[in-house]
Design a protein around this motif. Structure first.
Motif, PDB file in Angstrom:
ATOM      1  N   LEU A   1       0.812  -1.228   0.000  1.00  0.00           N
ATOM      2  CA  LEU A   1       0.000   0.000   0.000  1.00  0.00           C
ATOM      3  C   LEU A   1       0.848   1.282   0.000  1.00  0.00           C
ATOM      4  CD1 LEU A   1      -2.915   1.153   0.224  1.00  0.00           C
ATOM      5  CD2 LEU A   1      -2.753   0.868   2.692  1.00  0.00           C
ATOM      6  N   ALA A   2       2.029   1.222   0.615  1.00  0.00           N
ATOM      7  CA  ALA A   2       2.904   2.392   0.702  1.00  0.00           C
ATOM      8  C   ALA A   2       3.248   2.978  -0.672  1.00  0.00           C
ATOM      9  CB  ALA A   2       4.189   2.008   1.435  1.00  0.00           C
TER      10      ALA A   2
ATOM     11  N   TYR B   1      -4.473   5.219  -2.920  1.00  0.00           N
ATOM     12  CA  TYR B   1      -5.116   4.251  -2.022  1.00  0.00           C
ATOM     13  C   TYR B   1      -4.672   4.424  -0.568  1.00  0.00           C
ATOM     14  CZ  TYR B   1      -7.483   2.080  -5.867  1.00  0.00           C
ATOM     15  OH  TYR B   1      -8.325   1.878  -6.928  1.00  0.00           O
ATOM     16  N   ARG B   2      -3.474   5.010  -0.377  1.00  0.00           N
ATOM     17  CA  ARG B   2      -3.046   5.312   0.989  1.00  0.00           C
ATOM     18  C   ARG B   2      -3.980   6.356   1.608  1.00  0.00           C
ATOM     19  NH1 ARG B   2       2.622   6.448   0.027  1.00  0.00           N
ATOM     20  NH2 ARG B   2       2.007   8.600   0.343  1.00  0.00           N
ATOM     21  N   VAL B   3      -4.300   7.376   0.799  1.00  0.00           N
ATOM     22  CA  VAL B   3      -5.223   8.431   1.257  1.00  0.00           C
ATOM     23  C   VAL B   3      -6.603   7.828   1.537  1.00  0.00           C
ATOM     24  CG1 VAL B   3      -6.506  10.460   0.456  1.00  0.00           C
ATOM     25  CG2 VAL B   3      -4.024  10.352   0.155  1.00  0.00           C
ATOM     26  N   LEU B   4      -7.044   6.977   0.614  1.00  0.00           N
ATOM     27  CA  LEU B   4      -8.354   6.336   0.759  1.00  0.00           C
ATOM     28  C   LEU B   4      -8.416   5.470   2.023  1.00  0.00           C
ATOM     29  CD1 LEU B   4     -10.353   6.872  -1.489  1.00  0.00           C
ATOM     30  CD2 LEU B   4     -10.019   4.546  -2.288  1.00  0.00           C
ATOM     31  N   HIS B   5      -7.349   4.731   2.245  1.00  0.00           N
ATOM     32  CA  HIS B   5      -7.263   3.844   3.397  1.00  0.00           C
ATOM     33  C   HIS B   5      -7.396   4.650   4.694  1.00  0.00           C
ATOM     34  CE1 HIS B   5      -5.015   1.208   6.313  1.00  0.00           C
ATOM     35  NE2 HIS B   5      -5.879   0.356   5.808  1.00  0.00           N
ATOM     36  N   HIS B   6      -6.693   5.755   4.741  1.00  0.00           N
ATOM     37  CA  HIS B   6      -6.728   6.619   5.913  1.00  0.00           C
ATOM     38  C   HIS B   6      -8.149   7.177   6.126  1.00  0.00           C
ATOM     39  CE1 HIS B   6      -5.037   9.010   9.061  1.00  0.00           C
ATOM     40  NE2 HIS B   6      -5.490  10.140   8.525  1.00  0.00           N
ATOM     41  N   ALA B   7      -8.785   7.583   5.023  1.00  0.00           N
ATOM     42  CA  ALA B   7     -10.144   8.140   5.109  1.00  0.00           C
ATOM     43  C   ALA B   7     -11.143   7.082   5.581  1.00  0.00           C
ATOM     44  CB  ALA B   7     -10.567   8.703   3.752  1.00  0.00           C
ATOM     45  N   LEU B   8     -10.967   5.841   5.113  1.00  0.00           N
ATOM     46  CA  LEU B   8     -11.867   4.763   5.540  1.00  0.00           C
ATOM     47  C   LEU B   8     -11.726   4.517   7.043  1.00  0.00           C
ATOM     48  CD1 LEU B   8     -11.489   2.186   2.606  1.00  0.00           C
ATOM     49  CD2 LEU B   8     -13.503   3.566   3.127  1.00  0.00           C
ATOM     50  N   GLU B   9     -10.491   4.542   7.517  1.00  0.00           N
ATOM     51  CA  GLU B   9     -10.256   4.358   8.958  1.00  0.00           C
ATOM     52  C   GLU B   9     -10.920   5.472   9.758  1.00  0.00           C
ATOM     53  OE1 GLU B   9      -5.978   2.090   9.518  1.00  0.00           O
ATOM     54  OE2 GLU B   9      -6.000   4.272   9.349  1.00  0.00           O
ATOM     55  N   GLN B  10     -10.803   6.684   9.224  1.00  0.00           N
ATOM     56  CA  GLN B  10     -11.274   7.854   9.958  1.00  0.00           C
ATOM     57  C   GLN B  10     -12.798   8.010   9.897  1.00  0.00           C
ATOM     58  OE1 GLN B  10      -9.095  11.207   8.461  1.00  0.00           O
ATOM     59  NE2 GLN B  10      -9.234  12.266  10.416  1.00  0.00           N
TER      60      GLN B  10
ATOM     61  N   ALA C   1     -13.803  -1.853   6.579  1.00  0.00           N
ATOM     62  CA  ALA C   1     -13.678  -1.342   5.208  1.00  0.00           C
ATOM     63  C   ALA C   1     -12.209  -1.044   4.900  1.00  0.00           C
ATOM     64  CB  ALA C   1     -14.531  -0.096   5.032  1.00  0.00           C
ATOM     65  N   ALA C   2     -11.507  -0.435   5.865  1.00  0.00           N
ATOM     66  CA  ALA C   2     -10.083  -0.125   5.658  1.00  0.00           C
ATOM     67  C   ALA C   2      -9.288  -1.417   5.459  1.00  0.00           C
ATOM     68  CB  ALA C   2      -9.547   0.656   6.851  1.00  0.00           C
ATOM     69  N   ALA C   3      -9.631  -2.439   6.240  1.00  0.00           N
ATOM     70  CA  ALA C   3      -8.925  -3.719   6.121  1.00  0.00           C
ATOM     71  C   ALA C   3      -9.211  -4.386   4.777  1.00  0.00           C
ATOM     72  CB  ALA C   3      -9.320  -4.644   7.267  1.00  0.00           C
ATOM     73  N   GLN C   4     -10.460  -4.243   4.307  1.00  0.00           N
ATOM     74  CA  GLN C   4     -10.809  -4.811   2.999  1.00  0.00           C
ATOM     75  C   GLN C   4      -9.975  -4.168   1.893  1.00  0.00           C
ATOM     76  OE1 GLN C   4     -15.077  -4.436   2.773  1.00  0.00           O
ATOM     77  NE2 GLN C   4     -15.299  -6.605   2.361  1.00  0.00           N
ATOM     78  N   LEU C   5      -9.848  -2.850   1.963  1.00  0.00           N
ATOM     79  CA  LEU C   5      -9.032  -2.143   0.973  1.00  0.00           C
ATOM     80  C   LEU C   5      -7.588  -2.638   1.063  1.00  0.00           C
ATOM     81  CD1 LEU C   5      -8.627   0.146  -1.135  1.00  0.00           C
ATOM     82  CD2 LEU C   5      -8.110   1.649   0.774  1.00  0.00           C
TER      83      LEU C   5
ATOM     84  N   VAL D   1     -11.893  15.832   2.198  1.00  0.00           N
ATOM     85  CA  VAL D   1     -10.606  15.510   2.824  1.00  0.00           C
ATOM     86  C   VAL D   1      -9.747  14.670   1.876  1.00  0.00           C
ATOM     87  CG1 VAL D   1      -9.535  14.163   4.688  1.00  0.00           C
ATOM     88  CG2 VAL D   1     -11.421  15.714   5.195  1.00  0.00           C
ATOM     89  N   ILE D   2     -10.383  13.696   1.212  1.00  0.00           N
ATOM     90  CA  ILE D   2      -9.634  12.846   0.267  1.00  0.00           C
ATOM     91  C   ILE D   2      -9.061  13.702  -0.857  1.00  0.00           C
ATOM     92  CG2 ILE D   2      -9.853  11.022  -1.478  1.00  0.00           C
ATOM     93  CD1 ILE D   2     -11.916   9.665   0.362  1.00  0.00           C
ATOM     94  N   LYS D   3      -9.901  14.573  -1.417  1.00  0.00           N
ATOM     95  CA  LYS D   3      -9.453  15.389  -2.553  1.00  0.00           C
ATOM     96  C   LYS D   3      -8.290  16.295  -2.142  1.00  0.00           C
ATOM     97  CE  LYS D   3     -10.747  18.213  -6.408  1.00  0.00           C
ATOM     98  NZ  LYS D   3     -11.714  19.052  -7.088  1.00  0.00           N
ATOM     99  N   LYS D   4      -8.401  16.868  -0.951  1.00  0.00           N
ATOM    100  CA  LYS D   4      -7.332  17.761  -0.471  1.00  0.00           C
ATOM    101  C   LYS D   4      -6.038  16.961  -0.272  1.00  0.00           C
ATOM    102  CE  LYS D   4      -6.650  21.439   2.899  1.00  0.00           C
ATOM    103  NZ  LYS D   4      -6.020  21.023   4.144  1.00  0.00           N
ATOM    104  N   SER D   5      -6.166  15.763   0.294  1.00  0.00           N
ATOM    105  CA  SER D   5      -4.966  14.969   0.598  1.00  0.00           C
ATOM    106  C   SER D   5      -4.272  14.453  -0.659  1.00  0.00           C
ATOM    107  CB  SER D   5      -5.321  13.776   1.487  1.00  0.00           C
ATOM    108  OG  SER D   5      -6.106  14.172   2.563  1.00  0.00           O
ATOM    109  N   ILE D   6      -5.042  14.296  -1.743  1.00  0.00           N
ATOM    110  CA  ILE D   6      -4.449  13.724  -2.963  1.00  0.00           C
ATOM    111  C   ILE D   6      -4.179  14.819  -4.008  1.00  0.00           C
ATOM    112  CG2 ILE D   6      -6.632  13.113  -4.175  1.00  0.00           C
ATOM    113  CD1 ILE D   6      -3.560  10.810  -3.906  1.00  0.00           C
TER     114      ILE D   6
END
Lengths: 57, 271
Positions: free
Chosen positions: B150-151, B156-165, B171-175, B244-249
């Motif tokens: 994932l690194a 997908y790193r941004v997405l993963h973080h957003a799913l956790e948050q 869902a984060a684990a599925q990703l 948040v996702i859009k800003k982070s990416i």
């Protein structure tokens, strides 16, 4: 029914890997060894052991 | 159901996959995979974990009707989509509902087995690889790809973080489950233990591209196994998450939408 004979030759029972054949209604595939019927749904054979039906005499 | 534990698509997922994921990156990776196989006239091909059939369709294009192509997946909804795009009647692709752990084919039945981004999800990888070896002829080729960790995926790193948050840990684990087999030493061991030879692992870097970004974000979520969780969030929380996702990416968005790198190991091995 679009499964022709040639295509049957490239399918095998997922359990015993042996030969299978069309049932008379042509809506399923039978493994005589395992006594299992694999249903054909919308032209796609469901070749999953868990979803096969046991054939009873 | 033992084949896949992660990205099972249901409902409108397969449609969204074809609309957003295939043009953004899956199509390009499929073309690359098929090229790696160096297909020959008359090859008998199996596409394991075929999903909506993108690799099978590229293989069909490449083979121009010669040979025989079989797409197999454990998920019925993706096969329905595959069948809708390429009906069995009149097409050279046959769709089969089957499990890689117990494949419904005799021994020595295929010249080439493809598997695009599937191996990491198989619950019993050694068993799956033994099955793939079994259905391949002697000197048959197994050509597949798995994502790197994932690194290496800014998006997908941004997405993963957003799913956790915003969503939940499941869902984060599925990703994250998509990125669990990106270690080449581990891959080589798995293949050698299943008696594969001439193992060739190629690190490949491509770009995910989609415009406009917002459409891809929504469509990508629809194509994901956690679509329901996203819908259940409610509009305001969902919009906040999207912002948040859009800003982070934003470092990977240009005048042509999303442009983020993705890395995979593209592997070929022979029996």
């Amino acid at each position: 029914m679009t499964l022709d004979r040639e295509l049957l030759e490239i399918l095998a029972c997922p359990k015993c890997k042996g030969e299978i054949h069309l049932n008379t209604a042509e809506d399923g595939l039978i493994c005589d060894t395992c006594r299992l019927l694999y249903e054909i749904r919308d032209d796609i054979p469901i070749m999953l052991i868990d979803e096969a039906t046991e054939i009873k005499d | 159901m033992t084949e896949k534990s992660g990205w099972q698509l249901c409902g409108d997922g397969p449609e969204a996959y074809e609309t957003y994921i295939v043009p953004a990156f899956s199509g390009a990776w499929a073309a690359d995979l098929v090229n790696r196989a160096d297909l020959r006239n008359g090859d008998r091909i199996l596409d394991v974990g075929c999903g909506t059939g993108i690799v099978s369709r590229y293989a069909l294009k490449e083979m121009g009707g010669s040979g025989r192509i079989t797409g197999m997946d454990v998920n019925e909804t993706v096969l329905e989509k595959a069948r809708e795009i390429c009906p069995p009647n009149g097409s050279a692709i046959e769709w089969r509902h089957g499990d890689v752990s117990d494949m419904p084919f005799p021994d020595d039945n295929f010249d080439v087995v493809f598997c695009q981004q599937g191996l990491q999800y198989f619950s019993d990888r050694p068993r799956a690889l033994n099955e793939i070896n079994r259905v391949l002829v002697d000197q048959g080729r197994f050509v597949f790809s798995v994502w790197r960790p994932l690194a290496y995926f800014p998006f997908y790193r941004v997405l993963h973080h957003a799913l956790e948050q915003y969503v939940n840990m499941e869902a984060a684990a599925q990703l994250a489950s998509a990125f669990t087999l990106g270690d080449s030493t581990q891959l080589r061991d798995l293949l050698e233990n299943a008696s594969f030879k001439e193992i060739d692992i190629r690190l490949t870097i491509k770009q995910m591209r989609y415009s406009p970004f917002e459409d891809f974000l929504v469509g990508g979520f629809l194509a994901s196994p956690f679509a329901h969780d996203i819908l259940a969030l409610g509009a305001s929380k969902r919009e906040e998450m999207f912002r948040v996702i859009k800003k982070s990416i934003s470092n990977y968005i240009d005048d042509h939408g999303l442009a983020a790198p993705m890395e995979a190991l593209v592997v070929s091995a022979s029996t």
